[in-house]
Motif scaffolding. Structure first.
Motif, PDB file in Angstrom:
ATOM      1  N   VAL A  31       0.813  -1.222   0.000  1.00 31.01           N
ATOM      2  CA  VAL A  31       0.000   0.000   0.000  1.00 31.01           C
ATOM      3  C   VAL A  31       0.848   1.275   0.000  1.00 31.01           C
ATOM      4  O   VAL A  31       0.304   2.362   0.052  1.00 31.01           O
ATOM      5  N   PHE A  32       2.168   1.117  -0.097  1.00 35.49           N
ATOM      6  CA  PHE A  32       3.017   2.303  -0.118  1.00 35.49           C
ATOM      7  C   PHE A  32       2.730   3.124  -1.372  1.00 35.49           C
ATOM      8  O   PHE A  32       2.652   2.602  -2.475  1.00 35.49           O
ATOM      9  N   ALA A  44      -0.639  11.402   3.134  1.00 38.38           N
ATOM     10  CA  ALA A  44      -0.154  10.168   2.515  1.00 38.38           C
ATOM     11  C   ALA A  44       0.091   9.093   3.575  1.00 38.38           C
ATOM     12  O   ALA A  44      -0.222   7.911   3.374  1.00 38.38           O
ATOM     13  N   THR A  45       0.635   9.490   4.721  1.00 40.99           N
ATOM     14  CA  THR A  45       0.875   8.552   5.818  1.00 40.99           C
ATOM     15  C   THR A  45      -0.432   7.971   6.333  1.00 40.99           C
ATOM     16  O   THR A  45      -0.561   6.753   6.514  1.00 40.99           O
ATOM     17  N   ALA A  52      -3.455  -0.145   4.842  1.00 43.93           N
ATOM     18  CA  ALA A  52      -2.858  -1.317   5.492  1.00 43.93           C
ATOM     19  C   ALA A  52      -3.878  -2.033   6.377  1.00 43.93           C
ATOM     20  O   ALA A  52      -3.817  -3.241   6.564  1.00 43.93           O
ATOM     21  N   LEU A  53      -4.819  -1.258   6.899  1.00 44.64           N
ATOM     22  CA  LEU A  53      -5.872  -1.831   7.742  1.00 44.64           C
ATOM     23  C   LEU A  53      -7.100  -2.231   6.927  1.00 44.64           C
ATOM     24  O   LEU A  53      -8.138  -2.578   7.486  1.00 44.64           O
ATOM     25  N   ASN A  54      -6.988  -2.153   5.608  1.00 48.72           N
ATOM     26  CA  ASN A  54      -8.049  -2.536   4.676  1.00 48.72           C
ATOM     27  C   ASN A  54      -9.295  -1.687   4.775  1.00 48.72           C
ATOM     28  O   ASN A  54     -10.412  -2.179   4.611  1.00 48.72           O
ATOM     29  N   HIS A  61      -7.675   1.899  -3.321  1.00 52.28           N
ATOM     30  CA  HIS A  61      -7.044   2.420  -2.111  1.00 52.28           C
ATOM     31  C   HIS A  61      -7.396   3.882  -1.889  1.00 52.28           C
ATOM     32  O   HIS A  61      -7.581   4.647  -2.823  1.00 52.28           O
ATOM     33  N   VAL A  62      -7.474   4.264  -0.614  1.00 51.46           N
ATOM     34  CA  VAL A  62      -7.647   5.660  -0.233  1.00 51.46           C
ATOM     35  C   VAL A  62      -6.343   6.381  -0.564  1.00 51.46           C
ATOM     36  O   VAL A  62      -5.258   5.846  -0.350  1.00 51.46           O
TER      37      VAL A  62
END
Length: 161
Positions: A31-32, A44-45, A52-54, A61-62
């Motif tokens: 997901v990076f 972004a973080t 990563a937590l789906n 992806h968000v």
């Protein structure tokens, strides 16, 4: 031989270090995403943490821009980025209600650095905990942009990085 300097995760040495890490969260490798603008490291973080937590699905992806568009102070973020206090508010607004969010400050000096490292190692041992860091990039011998936010996904004991 592994050097003591900071290296890019995507580099050969970065991948080798990650493979050697006993404590790591591999969910972040898929997901990076680079931040979309020079002041968007905090959004972004948070986007990477959510993905990563789906909270975004595998195909949708968000992104940092998605989160920024929902934020009430987006013009300020675009022009100046965020400080730790703003990040604390932003992350709490971005995560689902009821999420356990803790934001703390460490100076990273003296005894505080060992406490910080212990907190990091404890968090990496707990798969329900995710860690982000806000640091001065010049301290890490990176560009002189100033502050930066980034998720921490692993600890490499040999290089203490």
């Amino acid at each position: 031989m592994i050097s003591q300097k900071n290296v890019a995760l995507s580099s050969e040495e970065g991948i080798a270090r990650c493979e050697l890490c006993k404590l790591k969260d591999l969910r972040y490798l898929n997901v990076f995403r680079r931040q979309s603008g020079s002041t968007l490291c905090a959004p972004a973080t948070v986007a990477m943490m959510l993905n990563a937590l789906n909270y975004g699905d595998d195909t949708n992806h968000v992104t940092d821009v998605d989160l920024l568009l929902r934020h009430k102070d987006r013009e300020s973020v675009l022009s100046r980025g965020m400080d730790l206090q703003s990040f604390a508010i932003f992350i709490k607004e971005s995560f689902p209600k009821g999420s356990n969010i803790k934001v703390s400050r460490s100076t990273g000096t003296g005894d505080d650095i060992e406490t910080c490292k212990l907190d990091l190692l404890t968090a990496l041992n707990n798969k329900s905990t995710h860690v982000a860091v806000n640091y001065d990039m010049t301290t890490a011998r990176q560009s002189s942009w100033g502050g930066h936010f980034s998720p921490i996904i692993a600890y490499h004991e040999l290089s203490d990085s």
